[in-house]
Design an enzyme around this catalytic site. Structure first.
Site, short mmCIF file in Angstrom:
data_model
loop_
_atom_site.label_atom_id
_atom_site.label_comp_id
_atom_site.label_asym_id
_atom_site.label_seq_id
_atom_site.Cartn_x
_atom_site.Cartn_y
_atom_site.Cartn_z
N THR A 74 2.90 -1.25 8.98
CA THR A 74 3.28 -2.16 10.07
C THR A 74 3.51 -3.58 9.60
O THR A 74 4.13 -4.37 10.30
CB THR A 74 2.19 -2.21 11.16
OG1 THR A 74 1.00 -2.77 10.58
CG2 THR A 74 1.92 -0.84 11.74
N HIS A 104 8.07 -30.87 10.56
CA HIS A 104 7.61 -29.62 9.97
C HIS A 104 6.56 -29.87 8.89
O HIS A 104 5.59 -29.12 8.77
CB HIS A 104 8.79 -28.81 9.44
CG HIS A 104 9.76 -28.43 10.51
ND1 HIS A 104 9.39 -27.78 11.67
CD2 HIS A 104 11.10 -28.63 10.61
CE1 HIS A 104 10.45 -27.60 12.43
NE2 HIS A 104 11.51 -28.11 11.82
N ASP A 147 0.86 -1.17 0.00
CA ASP A 147 0.00 0.00 0.00
C ASP A 147 0.90 1.23 0.00
O ASP A 147 2.13 1.10 -0.13
CB ASP A 147 -0.98 -0.03 1.18
CG ASP A 147 -0.32 0.20 2.53
OD1 ASP A 147 0.93 0.31 2.61
OD2 ASP A 147 -1.05 0.26 3.54
N CYS A 180 3.22 -3.04 4.11
CA CYS A 180 2.43 -1.88 4.50
C CYS A 180 3.18 -1.20 5.64
O CYS A 180 4.33 -1.55 5.92
CB CYS A 180 0.99 -2.25 4.86
SG CYS A 180 0.76 -3.22 6.36
N HIS A 218 10.65 -23.90 9.09
CA HIS A 218 9.67 -24.58 9.94
C HIS A 218 8.26 -24.55 9.38
O HIS A 218 7.49 -25.49 9.60
CB HIS A 218 9.65 -23.96 11.34
CG HIS A 218 10.91 -24.21 12.10
ND1 HIS A 218 10.99 -23.99 13.46
CD2 HIS A 218 12.14 -24.65 11.72
CE1 HIS A 218 12.22 -24.29 13.87
NE2 HIS A 218 12.93 -24.68 12.83
#
Length: 149
Positions: free
Chosen positions: A66, A133, A7, A64, A97
């Site tokens: 955060t 995994h 964004d 973005c 993992h």
């Protein structure tokens, strides 16, 4: 090939990552946004996630401010395991993992130099396919199937 999108809050960092791709001859497709004007991260997170889930891209990267909103959006798409990483250890471990197929970065949280190291680690770490995994990734996928019913 790598799918990438952001964004407005991630636009400048996305351009840094694209420069890294060009310098390292990494094929990519930019799913937007294409400027700093205000826009909504779900549009771009979803576009990248759908492209990766459809199998046309090896991995995806979304950005973005955060990294939180765009990673939540990406993880709503069936078949996506998007990890929000702000360090190289997490980027390595999510590949080893979780066999994560998408990386989210918060441009307001992580500086450009660290972000490029995170991207490089994410792209260059293979999923080793250890039984434990694989079993855990399969459990995630089966949970996804159950909630889709």
């Amino acid at each position: 090939m790598i799918a990438i999108g952001c964004d407005h809050g991630g636009y400048e960092l996305k351009q840094e990552i694209i420069n890294y791709f060009v310098d390292n001859r990494i094929e990519y497709k930019d799913f937007g946004c294409y400027g700093k004007g205000s826009c909504d991260y779900p549009e771009f997170g979803q576009a990248v996630a759908k492209a990766v889930a459809a199998g046309g891209f090896d991995k995806g990267i979304v950005i973005c401010t955060t990294g939180i909103g765009i990673s939540i959006t990406a993880n709503k798409v069936k078949g996506i395991r998007c990890a929000l990483c702000s360090d190289t250890v997490s980027a390595r471990l999510t590949r080893e993992h979780n066999n994560a197929n998408m990386l989210a970065i918060g441009a307001g949280i992580v500086g450009a130099n660290l972000a490029l190291s995170i991207v490089e680690t994410f792209l260059n770490t293979e999923f080793p396919g250890e039984e434990k995994h694989c079993r855990r990734v399969a459990a995630i996928q089966s949970l996804e199937e159950e909630t889709m019913k």
